[in-house]
Design a protein around this motif. Structure first.
Motif, PDB file in Angstrom:
ATOM      1  N   LYS A  80       0.985  -0.844  -0.146  1.00  0.00           N
ATOM      2  CA  LYS A  80       0.279   0.141  -0.164  1.00  0.00           C
ATOM      3  C   LYS A  80       0.666   1.409  -0.217  1.00  0.00           C
ATOM      4  CE  LYS A  80      -3.517   2.224   2.511  1.00  0.00           C
ATOM      5  NZ  LYS A  80      -3.612   3.670   1.324  1.00  0.00           N
ATOM      6  N   GLU A  81       2.548   0.764   0.641  1.00  0.00           N
ATOM      7  CA  GLU A  81       2.855   2.346   1.238  1.00  0.00           C
ATOM      8  C   GLU A  81       3.291   3.115  -0.509  1.00  0.00           C
ATOM      9  OE1 GLU A  81       4.308   2.023   5.491  1.00  0.00           O
ATOM     10  OE2 GLU A  81       5.189   1.193   3.728  1.00  0.00           O
ATOM     11  N   ASP A 133       0.751   3.643  -2.801  1.00  0.00           N
ATOM     12  CA  ASP A 133       0.399   5.287  -2.499  1.00  0.00           C
ATOM     13  C   ASP A 133       1.670   6.169  -2.926  1.00  0.00           C
ATOM     14  OD1 ASP A 133      -2.050   4.250  -2.249  1.00  0.00           O
ATOM     15  OD2 ASP A 133      -1.574   4.098   0.308  1.00  0.00           O
ATOM     16  N   GLU A 134       2.737   5.971  -2.746  1.00  0.00           N
ATOM     17  CA  GLU A 134       3.955   6.519  -3.155  1.00  0.00           C
ATOM     18  C   GLU A 134       3.568   7.183  -4.673  1.00  0.00           C
ATOM     19  OE1 GLU A 134       7.089   5.654  -0.824  1.00  0.00           O
ATOM     20  OE2 GLU A 134       6.550   5.934   1.101  1.00  0.00           O
ATOM     21  N   ASP A 178       1.271   6.405  -6.791  1.00  0.00           N
ATOM     22  CA  ASP A 178       0.520   7.124  -7.455  1.00  0.00           C
ATOM     23  C   ASP A 178       0.720   8.594  -6.980  1.00  0.00           C
ATOM     24  OD1 ASP A 178      -0.897   4.915  -8.692  1.00  0.00           O
ATOM     25  OD2 ASP A 178      -1.729   4.857  -6.177  1.00  0.00           O
TER      26      ASP A 178
END
Length: 114
Positions: free
Chosen positions: A59-60, A63-64, A66
């Motif tokens: 997820k990290e 997210d980064e 994106d």
């Protein structure tokens, strides 16, 4: 996520060697760059890493990726923006240094030009 100096990442972007241009230059019809499978494999390995390095979770990392793809690297097409965003994140986390990335890029270029 910490900020990075970005000299080596900026140099990657400034070369403007995105796949559509390179494929056209060399007459390659495959719409997917040959390095995409290696990038996917690296992302899979990071997602399943069990080490002491500050490896981002799935997820990290996404997210980064994106956030960076939508802002800092928005001028790059996919999957180049994914590749550069991952390099940025690994540098920011201290998993990879600019010197190490520069050396790896140099090694790859040397093999390609041999």
């Amino acid at each position: 996520m910490a900020d990075v100096d970005g000299g080596v990442v900026r140099a990657m972007v400034d070369r403007d060697q995105v796949w559509p241009k390179m494929a056209a230059k060399y007459g390659v019809e495959n719409p997917v760059p040959p390095w995409k499978t290696s990038l996917d494999g690296l992302c899979d390995a990071l997602d399943h890493a069990a080490c002491e390095a500050p490896v981002p979770s799935f997820k990290e990392r996404r997210d980064e990726e994106d956030a960076l793809s939508a802002t800092v690297y928005s001028d790059l097409p996919y999957p180049e923006n994914q590749l550069v965003s991952l390099a940025h994140s690994l540098l920011a986390r201290g998993i990879l240094t600019e010197d190490e990335l520069r050396q790896r890029l140099s090694d790859v270029r040397r093999r390609l030009e041999a």
